[in-house]
Design a protein around this motif. Structure first.
Motif, PDB file in Angstrom:
ATOM      1  N   THR A  24       0.864  -1.172   0.000  1.00 14.06           N
ATOM      2  CA  THR A  24       0.000   0.000   0.000  1.00 14.06           C
ATOM      3  C   THR A  24       0.905   1.228   0.000  1.00 14.06           C
ATOM      4  O   THR A  24       1.724   1.406   0.890  1.00 14.06           O
ATOM      5  CB  THR A  24      -0.898   0.018   1.245  1.00 14.06           C
ATOM      6  N   THR A  25       0.753   2.041  -1.028  1.00 10.91           N
ATOM      7  CA  THR A  25       1.634   3.206  -1.168  1.00 10.91           C
ATOM      8  C   THR A  25       1.084   4.395  -0.368  1.00 10.91           C
ATOM      9  O   THR A  25      -0.108   4.409  -0.050  1.00 10.91           O
ATOM     10  CB  THR A  25       1.754   3.609  -2.640  1.00 10.91           C
ATOM     11  N   PRO A  26       1.889   5.435  -0.072  1.00 11.72           N
ATOM     12  CA  PRO A  26       3.297   5.539  -0.427  1.00 11.72           C
ATOM     13  C   PRO A  26       4.136   4.569   0.391  1.00 11.72           C
ATOM     14  O   PRO A  26       4.105   4.622   1.629  1.00 11.72           O
ATOM     15  CB  PRO A  26       3.654   6.982  -0.101  1.00 11.72           C
ATOM     16  N   ALA A  27       4.843   3.701  -0.305  1.00  5.62           N
ATOM     17  CA  ALA A  27       5.592   2.642   0.358  1.00  5.62           C
ATOM     18  C   ALA A  27       7.082   2.864   0.142  1.00  5.62           C
ATOM     19  O   ALA A  27       7.478   3.429  -0.862  1.00  5.62           O
ATOM     20  CB  ALA A  27       5.186   1.289  -0.223  1.00  5.62           C
TER      21      ALA A  27
END
Lengths: 513, 240
Positions: free
Chosen positions: B38-41
């Motif tokens: 799940t970004t921002p990663a």
């Protein structure tokens, strides 16, 4: 579509968690795929006459998925029902149906997992909330797993990173295995295999459309901006959602892509074979379909001999391209099958493969290779909607969060008036448009209207406070969904458009007459 | 009674270790066929370690999600951690210095733990949507933990037990030399519930503890254009 008129929920002055309204969305069900549609994808045509047969097939497949996907396996065990996700889903906020709370949606699957795959569920089903797989359960899955846009907003807030999209994908795979597929998505996947794109637009029609587009742009600008198809030896292969070829406002961004390449002097082409960036295999959680759809792009790139592969404005297409193409087909670095090795030799290693059109445009802007007349956008007060699959599933540029900055940087470079919506509704916390993940069909319009509520509330605030009259996007599904649902909330469809539409408005083509 | 508890704790330890090991091996052996952080990663392994550290120690995502749940969850977990550290003195001779230093903190952490649990449980009755998602086992788990916390606090502040004998019992268990346990109802309830918790651990939602480390959305680096993530079963597809 026939039926009662849909009313949008009222704007709330202080957005609060809605009161739960059990089963308020239980009536909503999208059309089931026909035997023909199912058959084309290699799924059973319909539910078996004998329930036991369907039951056994689904449980068997569930066991296989638990062996194949660590995400599913961990997510089935790790949830503690803490409730952090309960008020995060746009569909719960808009409908109040408690089964649209991510944890409750997942429980529809988890309860069956427990019954068949855990000792506690086998011995004490009532205690741990485990239940047999019945026909009613399968129907419930069909209703509620098709009321999820796989937007992953819940996963941002989960202490264990449990991603409902992964659970929804698994459930949809199980429904397909049961012969209970969704018409909209599976029909589209059939079309992409048969014709090359999701809309079933054949090659000649595509060429015809783009020739017309060249004439329109010539009339508007006096420049010979080209929109080529299947040109061997072009530097760039552009793969974009097929809606970009004719739908409004999508086409305005397509015009913009062509202008960017024209102004920068980069040769490029579309491919009639890979005339679609969207990958609905993602929505139904089927790895084989996702791979098969992605392979078309690799084949087209090899045939055309391009040096770069670029993806147009589409959220889930960019996720599929950025995050999965390399793994699925070797577009990227590190693959070693013969086709991938050949592709690596062909592609230019100085560029990220694949690239997003926004990365391309932003690079060119930074190099000073594009010039703009920013005042041309002065009639617009612009805000930006982060599309879920870009915001929470993929990236642009070199650093975490580049996907938030780059589109905004472009907008600021081509327009003077930009304002962001409230911080808790953008970036990784962005609210889904309410139409992604395979729910963009007429049967679900009630869901789509209600699910747009949180985004509409945030938009309403910047419209009222700052006079915003344009919401820029980089997703074809968001564009289609918003143009359809914003009128329910008192906005004009024309306020929705692409980032490259703004680029198109302001760009100087260099050889204007 | 001493023999009963001796057998119970041997069994509970065996089930806890074997059950947890089986689960962890299952998590670890299942491939993660696609890159889904799940970004921002973070884009590097070091970044992933730092993200996981923030997640496990500070409950970062929960903090973003809901401050109330975070506060009560943190109270309970930090309280529990200190209490567990304090309990190490029953299993070590001589007692390690840092465990000795932690003693006074651990004592009051018991209150923190109980308060956190009470708050978490109250939500399951008071908040409509949390009530909707609560199962009987959610309530039982909280009850079990709360009884453990309250009996523990009771023995410290109300009805003392002979902790020297308790320590002798557990040191004895570790040498397979069963000593007698003091006769004390509070102690019996406390120990019984602890053993029950150890037994249900590998079969319940308590698996979130090892699970969080295996969650692909949190433990993967965001580098799919640079690194290919091919699962063995997916590699088979390439041969066709």
């Amino acid at each position: 579509m026939a039926g009662p008129e849909i009313k949008a929920p009222a704007f709330r002055e202080f957005p609060t968690v809605p009161k739960i309204q059990p089963d308020s969305m239980a009536h909503l069900k999208c059309y089931v795929a026909s035997e023909k549609i199912q058959g084309e994808l290699g799924f059973p045509g319909k539910l078996a006459d004998n329930w036991q047969e369907t039951h056994d097939a689904v449980i068997k497949r569930m066991g296989e998925l638990l062996e194949k996907y660590r995400s599913l396996r961990v997510f089935m065990d790790a949830c503690v029902h803490c409730g952090s996700c309960t008020d995060k889903c746009h569909f719960f906020i808009g409908t109040g149906d408690p089964k649209n709370m991510p944890v409750a949606r997942q429980e529809l699957l988890r309860s069956v997992y427990r019954r068949y795959f855990t000792p506690a569920g086998k011995m004490f089903p009532a205690l741990v909330g485990a239940r047999d797989l019945t026909r009613e359960v399968l129907d419930e899955w069909y209703n509620y797993f098709w009321q999820c846009t796989e937007c992953r907003r819940c996963s941002v807030f989960c202490p264990y990173g449990i991603d409902t999209a992964e659970v929804t994908m698994a459930a949809r795979e199980l429904l397909d295995i049961a012969g209970y597929g969704q018409k909209y998505s599976n029909e589209i996947i059939g079309k992409v295999h048969r014709v090359g794109n999701n809309l079933g637009l054949p090659g000649p029609a595509l060429i015809d459309t783009l020739t017309g587009l060249e004439e329109d742009v010539k009339d508007d600008t006096g420049c010979d901006v080209r929109y080529p198809v299947d040109e061997k030896g072009a530097e760039v292969l552009l793969v974009t959602p097929s809606a970009d070829f004719f739908a409004e406002p999508h086409i305005d961004s397509t015009i913009g892509y062509g202008k960017v390449f024209h102004a920068a002097g980069i040769s490029w082409t579309f491919s009639s074979k890979a005339s679609e960036a969207g990958n609905f295999g993602l929505f139904i959680g089927n790895y084989e379909q996702m791979r098969k759809i992605a392979l078309r792009v690799r084949e087209a790139a090899l045939e055309l001999g391009v040096k770069r592969i670029v993806v147009g404005e589409c959220g889930h297409a960019w996720r599929a391209a950025y995050a999965f193409w390399n793994t699925l087909t070797g577009i990227g670095a590190g693959a070693n099958d013969p086709f991938a090795v050949e592709l690596q030799k062909q592609l230019d290693p100085r560029y990220k493969q694949p690239s997003h059109i926004c990365e391309v445009t932003w690079d060119l802007i930074q190099q000073g290779r594009l010039k703009f007349d920013k005042e041309a956008n002065d009639h617009r007060i612009i805000t930006f909607h982060d599309s879920c699959n870009v915001a929470r599933g993929s990236r642009m540029g070199d650093y975490p969060g580049g996907q938030f900055d780059i589109p905004r940087n472009i907008i600021r470079a081509v327009a003077n008036k930009f304002v962001d919506m409230a911080p808790e509704t953008i970036g990784e916390k962005t609210f889904c448009c309410g139409g992604g993940g395979g729910v963009l069909n007429d049967e679900l319009i009630e869901l789509r209207v209600k699910g747009a509520l949180p985004r509409m509330e945030a938009l309403k605030r910047v419209v009222d406070d700052h006079g915003v009259n344009f919401m820029a996007l980089i997703c074809a599904i968001c564009k289609a969904q918003f143009t359809k649902v914003v009128p329910y909330y008192g906005f004009k469809s024309g306020m929705i458009g692409g980032v490259h539409q703004l680029v198109s408005t302001a760009i100087k083509l260099g050889n204007e007459q | 009674m001493s023999l009963f508890f001796a057998i119970l704790f041997y069994a509970a330890s065996a089930i806890l270790v074997a059950g947890l090991a089986a689960k962890i091996v299952g998590f670890a052996r299942t491939p993660a066929p696609l890159n889904i952080p799940t970004t921002p990663a973070p884009t590097t392994p070091a970044g992933v370690v730092f993200r996981m550290f923030r997640e496990v120690v500070f409950f970062e995502s929960l903090f973003k999600g809901n401050l109330w749940i975070w506060a009560m969850g943190a109270m309970f977990h930090f309280g529990l951690a200190l209490v567990l550290v304090r309990h190490l003195r029953y299993f070590t001779e001589p007692v390690w210095t840092w465990v000795a230093i932690a003693q006074p903190f651990g004592m009051y952490a018991g209150f923190l733990m109980a308060a956190g649990l009470a708050g978490l449980w109250a939500r399951r009755f008071l908040v409509e949507r949390i009530r909707y998602i609560s199962t009987a086992s959610d309530h039982l788990m909280l009850a079990l933990l709360l009884v453990i916390a309250l009996t523990g606090l009771g023995m410290k502040f109300l009805m003392h037990t002979d902790i020297v004998a308790v320590k002798a019992f557990f040191l004895g268990l570790m040498r397979f030399d069963i000593q007698s346990l003091p006769v004390h109802v509070g102690l019996y309830i406390h120990l019984f519930c602890v053993a029950a918790l150890m037994i249900v651990f590998p079969f319940s939602k308590l698996l979130h503890a090892p699970g969080v480390f295996f969650s692909p959305t949190r433990n993967q680096a965001d580098n799919p254009r640079e690194v290919r993530h091919l699962a063995p079963w997916a590699a088979q597809l390439e041969k066709n």
